[in-house]
Every structure is written in structure tokens, then in C-alpha cells.
Design a protein around this motif. Sequence first.
Motif, PDB file in Angstrom:
ATOM      1  N   LEU A  82       8.117  -3.044   7.587  1.00  0.00           N
ATOM      2  CA  LEU A  82       7.310  -3.285   6.391  1.00  0.00           C
ATOM      3  C   LEU A  82       7.432  -4.708   5.863  1.00  0.00           C
ATOM      4  O   LEU A  82       6.721  -5.063   4.925  1.00  0.00           O
ATOM      5  CB  LEU A  82       7.712  -2.293   5.286  1.00  0.00           C
ATOM      6  CG  LEU A  82       7.658  -0.803   5.633  1.00  0.00           C
ATOM      7  CD1 LEU A  82       7.938   0.036   4.394  1.00  0.00           C
ATOM      8  CD2 LEU A  82       6.309  -0.427   6.233  1.00  0.00           C
ATOM      9  N   LEU A  92      12.894   2.652  -1.068  1.00  0.00           N
ATOM     10  CA  LEU A  92      11.771   3.415  -0.516  1.00  0.00           C
ATOM     11  C   LEU A  92      12.262   4.595   0.312  1.00  0.00           C
ATOM     12  O   LEU A  92      11.751   5.717   0.190  1.00  0.00           O
ATOM     13  CB  LEU A  92      10.899   2.500   0.333  1.00  0.00           C
ATOM     14  CG  LEU A  92      10.014   1.497  -0.416  1.00  0.00           C
ATOM     15  CD1 LEU A  92       9.412   0.488   0.560  1.00  0.00           C
ATOM     16  CD2 LEU A  92       8.905   2.218  -1.193  1.00  0.00           C
ATOM     17  N   LEU A 103       7.097   7.808   4.817  1.00  0.00           N
ATOM     18  CA  LEU A 103       7.112   6.543   4.089  1.00  0.00           C
ATOM     19  C   LEU A 103       6.106   5.565   4.672  1.00  0.00           C
ATOM     20  O   LEU A 103       5.301   4.976   3.932  1.00  0.00           O
ATOM     21  CB  LEU A 103       8.526   5.952   4.143  1.00  0.00           C
ATOM     22  CG  LEU A 103       8.663   4.461   3.790  1.00  0.00           C
ATOM     23  CD1 LEU A 103       8.161   4.201   2.383  1.00  0.00           C
ATOM     24  CD2 LEU A 103      10.104   4.012   3.951  1.00  0.00           C
ATOM     25  N   GLN A 104       6.103   5.385   5.978  1.00  0.00           N
ATOM     26  CA  GLN A 104       5.186   4.436   6.600  1.00  0.00           C
ATOM     27  C   GLN A 104       3.729   4.848   6.400  1.00  0.00           C
ATOM     28  O   GLN A 104       2.862   4.007   6.128  1.00  0.00           O
ATOM     29  CB  GLN A 104       5.493   4.324   8.093  1.00  0.00           C
ATOM     30  CG  GLN A 104       6.838   3.680   8.401  1.00  0.00           C
ATOM     31  CD  GLN A 104       7.126   3.655   9.876  1.00  0.00           C
ATOM     32  OE1 GLN A 104       6.391   3.038  10.655  1.00  0.00           O
ATOM     33  NE2 GLN A 104       8.177   4.340  10.298  1.00  0.00           N
ATOM     34  N   PHE A 107       2.868   4.111   2.779  1.00  0.00           N
ATOM     35  CA  PHE A 107       2.919   2.689   2.485  1.00  0.00           C
ATOM     36  C   PHE A 107       1.708   1.963   3.069  1.00  0.00           C
ATOM     37  O   PHE A 107       1.095   1.129   2.395  1.00  0.00           O
ATOM     38  CB  PHE A 107       4.214   2.091   3.042  1.00  0.00           C
ATOM     39  CG  PHE A 107       4.418   0.656   2.645  1.00  0.00           C
ATOM     40  CD1 PHE A 107       5.054   0.330   1.470  1.00  0.00           C
ATOM     41  CD2 PHE A 107       3.964  -0.373   3.469  1.00  0.00           C
ATOM     42  CE1 PHE A 107       5.239  -1.000   1.107  1.00  0.00           C
ATOM     43  CE2 PHE A 107       4.150  -1.692   3.114  1.00  0.00           C
ATOM     44  CZ  PHE A 107       4.782  -2.009   1.923  1.00  0.00           C
ATOM     45  N   PRO A 111       0.043   0.430  -0.362  1.00  0.00           N
ATOM     46  CA  PRO A 111       1.363  -0.157  -0.672  1.00  0.00           C
ATOM     47  C   PRO A 111       1.689  -0.133  -2.154  1.00  0.00           C
ATOM     48  O   PRO A 111       2.826   0.143  -2.533  1.00  0.00           O
ATOM     49  CB  PRO A 111       1.230  -1.589  -0.144  1.00  0.00           C
ATOM     50  CG  PRO A 111       0.131  -1.532   0.867  1.00  0.00           C
ATOM     51  CD  PRO A 111      -0.822  -0.503   0.372  1.00  0.00           C
ATOM     52  N   ALA A 114       2.765   3.362  -3.221  1.00  0.00           N
ATOM     53  CA  ALA A 114       4.071   3.721  -2.653  1.00  0.00           C
ATOM     54  C   ALA A 114       5.199   3.020  -3.398  1.00  0.00           C
ATOM     55  O   ALA A 114       6.235   3.628  -3.695  1.00  0.00           O
ATOM     56  CB  ALA A 114       4.106   3.369  -1.169  1.00  0.00           C
ATOM     57  N   LEU A 115       5.004   1.735  -3.714  1.00  0.00           N
ATOM     58  CA  LEU A 115       6.038   0.994  -4.431  1.00  0.00           C
ATOM     59  C   LEU A 115       6.215   1.512  -5.854  1.00  0.00           C
ATOM     60  O   LEU A 115       7.341   1.689  -6.339  1.00  0.00           O
ATOM     61  CB  LEU A 115       5.693  -0.494  -4.444  1.00  0.00           C
ATOM     62  CG  LEU A 115       5.806  -1.217  -3.097  1.00  0.00           C
ATOM     63  CD1 LEU A 115       5.159  -2.586  -3.173  1.00  0.00           C
ATOM     64  CD2 LEU A 115       7.268  -1.342  -2.679  1.00  0.00           C
TER      65      LEU A 115
END
Length: 550
Positions: A82, A92, A103-104, A107, A111, A114-115
Motif C-alpha cells: 500500500l 489498518l 484490507l486490500q 483500501f 482509500p 478505509a483510512l
Amino acid sequence: MSSDGENDEFMCEDEYDDDGFDQDEDMDDVDSTSEPDVYDALSPALEEAPQKKPYDVTWKVRTLQEIIDMQNKEIKKIQSLLEVPPSTAAILLRHFVWNSEKLQEQFWNDPNAALEEAGLSPPTSPSTRTHNLPPSPEKRSNRLLRPTSVSGSSRTRSQIRTEPFECPVCCMDFDTSAVEANTFAMGCGHRFCRNCWGEYLSGKVKGEGESAKIQCMERGCERVVREEVVGEIVTADILKRYHNLLNAAFVADSPNLRWCPHPNCEFIIECNQAPPRMLNQLVPTVECKCGHELCFGCGYGASHRPVLCRIVKMWEKKCADDSETANWLQANTKECTKCQSTIEKNGGCNHMTCKKCKWEFCWVCMGPWSEHGTSWYQCNRFDERSGIDARDTQAKSRASLERYLHYFNRWANHEHSAKLDADFYKKTEKKMEQMQNSGNLSWIEVQFAKQAVDAVIKARITLKWSYCMAFYLKRNNMTELFEDNQRDLERAVENLGYLLEQNIVDTDSIAKLRQNITNQAAYVQKRHDILMDDTLKGYLERRWEFSVDI
């Protein structure tokens, strides 16, 4: 102060390159072989010997350092994929419960979302701007780490550091020269003095046991405090507890890892063959390096084979609940002295009449009521229900309780006997010494006695849990076979226990006793294996029917 969302005030770009997480790439962990959508970072394949039985599982005992290495390896992997700092990758991963695939996916789809969901600032917010070092050429186009322009920011780093400051918590004033050294703010911009930060973080770690999801002190701010922030502010003992909590959370989040529950043991058991969906067919018993067995499925600190984890939990809850019921019945019910029918005192008067045989007696002394005289009959009474309905309900409750007590008493008896047999080790050791002196036997030759005690204790534990299982089994032909195996093992154990208690008379008796004990111990082991093998295979073959949903 920097308002960079990806680092806090004391961080710089050089610290990202020297992240402190570098580990050898050739660790002994290998890629996961577990099923999809299971924590791949936590599910390395295990290189163990082939299973001896279809109901056995393979496992590996891990050290704490191996667990730390597993985390660091996954953090480094996500950091590279990432292109984020290691602290961001760690936050994360912990937010997504170390499921790197999930997660990927989230994200790359969004993004910012996700953050924000993980408690980090989105890449387009003002808090992601960096002022302390210019971006490197290769990262200049990376909007996630180094955005080229920021709108809406009204306070620069120099403005923040040249203004006097009053801590909103303790109201301590700091002049322009003391702000930088005595206050701190994360990327969200909420500034407090370092003493307040220290008290806050220490309370969260030591008092509340929080670690991975400690948020900013500002009310309503969901910004997560990074690991390096904690390390910068708290004392060494608090930091150590913080790291211990992070490791404990990692183990708790993994379905394939479990701490050994025994005191003073720091080993972690890894087993990827006992997912929750299989616990109605398997009893995953494993053994730690500390020498203790445990159930990997429910974390029970000993083997509870041949009983399923769910049955064990129901049984222990029932024992805790029905022990009070049994005490209540003993205090509130008595047997008629004429016909032995169960009578409940559901009225206030001590003048009792058995509804079955019409015998009148005193509840206090159980003597004939005719000897007490009318002067005793002066109690206030409760409203009484219909005698027949009350008697039917009570009879059913009593029968249910008697069935429970039948199995509970045998369960408790074997548990108590196993503890007594453990104390019998000391007596056995003295007898072994006596056999050495009287029969000219070596220490190795008298080990048969200790091995026999081991067989007895092992069998009693199995018998104890077999009564728990029998309580919930439906009556059918399979149950009859189960109880036959249970009876044969119980008889063999009692015979072996009797032999172990025999006194040594002379040299000839030693040889005969040794032969008898050795033969009986082998028979106990055989009957134990038959009961265990048949029962555990029965789960896989779905032969057992229970009165409760498993």
C-alpha cells in the motif's frame, strides 16, 4: 507542529525508512493453507507428523517472539503493497483483524473510507500535509503520503509553535518557548500538555487494558493513537504492558492461535484444523510444551474428551444452576415417614398431610401430628394450589433432578477420585522403594506402578466426562453401546485401583503383584482406547443423537 495525517509531531520521513520492523524474510512461517476468508497472516501451514487418528489435529507450540515476528512480517508486507508507513499498516491490519485480503480489497476500492474507518486521516484532508521535510521524487506523485496542495488549512506549523498555549485539560499555561517541549498534538491538531497525554495513555493501557484502539483525547475525535506516540510519552513499564496487550489482541483475533491457559506459561498454541464449524465433530485436544493438555476449541485448561465443547459449556452451566436447585429441594421437600412420597411444604403451617397416604405429621420434627395438640396449629398459611397439579409438577421436577444427580454424582465422584489418585503418587513412590529393597528390583523395573497410576488417572478423567456426555444422549442402540464401553472401563479402573492399594508381603508377592498390575493396566488402556476411539469416530460418522442442539 506538523499536521501530517501520516506522522505525528516528532516523526520525519527518515523514520519511515528506518521503521524498526525489519525482520528476516526467511522466517519459518509459510503461506497459509487454511480456507478462504480466514486470517491469512495468522494461518501458516504446520509441518507436523501425519495424524494418527481421523479425529486428531496437528498443532505447533509458538513462542512470543514468533508471534511478534508474524505480526512484523505482515506489517512489512502491507507497508510495501500500500506504500504507507509501518504505523499506518499496523493500524489498518488491526482494524481489519489482520485479514490482509479484506484490507486490500477495501483500501483499493476507497482509500479514504478505509483510512477513516481505521481511525486515520484520509489522504485529501488538511491533516495529511507534511512541512518538516520535502517529499522525495519517487513519492512526489503519491497523494496518499505527500499531497501537493492543501486547502482549508488556516494554521501553519510556525504559527502553532509561536503562540502561547493553555492545556484544555489541566489549564496549565505555556509560553512560546515551552510549547514545543511540553505539549503534543497528533495529526488531527488537538493539542494537550505531555503530562495530560501521559496520564491519559497510562490510564487507557494500565486501567482499561486498551491498546490498538486508543483514540485522541479530544471529545468526538476518533483519530487512533499510533504506537510510536505511546512509546514517546509513557514510561517503560506502561510501554511494556502496551506491547503485551497488542500481542494478546493479535492472538485473540486469530482463530488459529490460543494462549496456553495454565499459570506462568507464555507459550501460544497454533492449530488451523479446528475451525468453529468443526467443533460439532471434533474435540481438538492439544498439548503445550509446559506439559499440560488443553482443548483448542474452547480453551478448557485440560482434556475433556470425549465430550464436545458445547456440551461441556452446557454441563458446567447446568451444574452451577442446578446445585442451587438441589439445595432448595433439600431445604423445602421431605419424604413422608409412612409411604416415602416426596412432599413440598407450600403452606405456612407445620401441620402436614400426605396426599397419598393421608398421614398427618409435623413438618418440624416429622413426628405424628396427633401428639402435638391443637395449640401448635396457629401458623399463618400461604394460599395452596391444587394438590394434584402441584404433585404432578413436583414429581416431574423431582424425576428430572434425580436423573441429573445420577450423572452428576458419578461425574463428581470420578473427578474426586482422580484427585485422590494424584495424591496416591506419593504412596506409590514409597511402595516402589519398598519393592526395590525387598525384591532386588531396579528403579526402572518398578516404574510399572507409576505407569499404572497414570493409566488410572487418565481413565478416570475420561469416565468423568463420559457421564457428562451420557446425560445429554438420547436413548437408542448407540447409547447402549456407549454405556457398555463406559461400564467395562469403569470396572477395569476399579480393579486396577484395588491392585495398586495391595500391601507387599514378601518377595514372591512382589513378582505376582507386578504381573497382575501390568496386565490390568494394559487392559485399562485397551478399554480406554476403545471408548475414546468409538466415541470420537461416532461424531465424524454422526452416530450420536443429543437431547440438545449442538
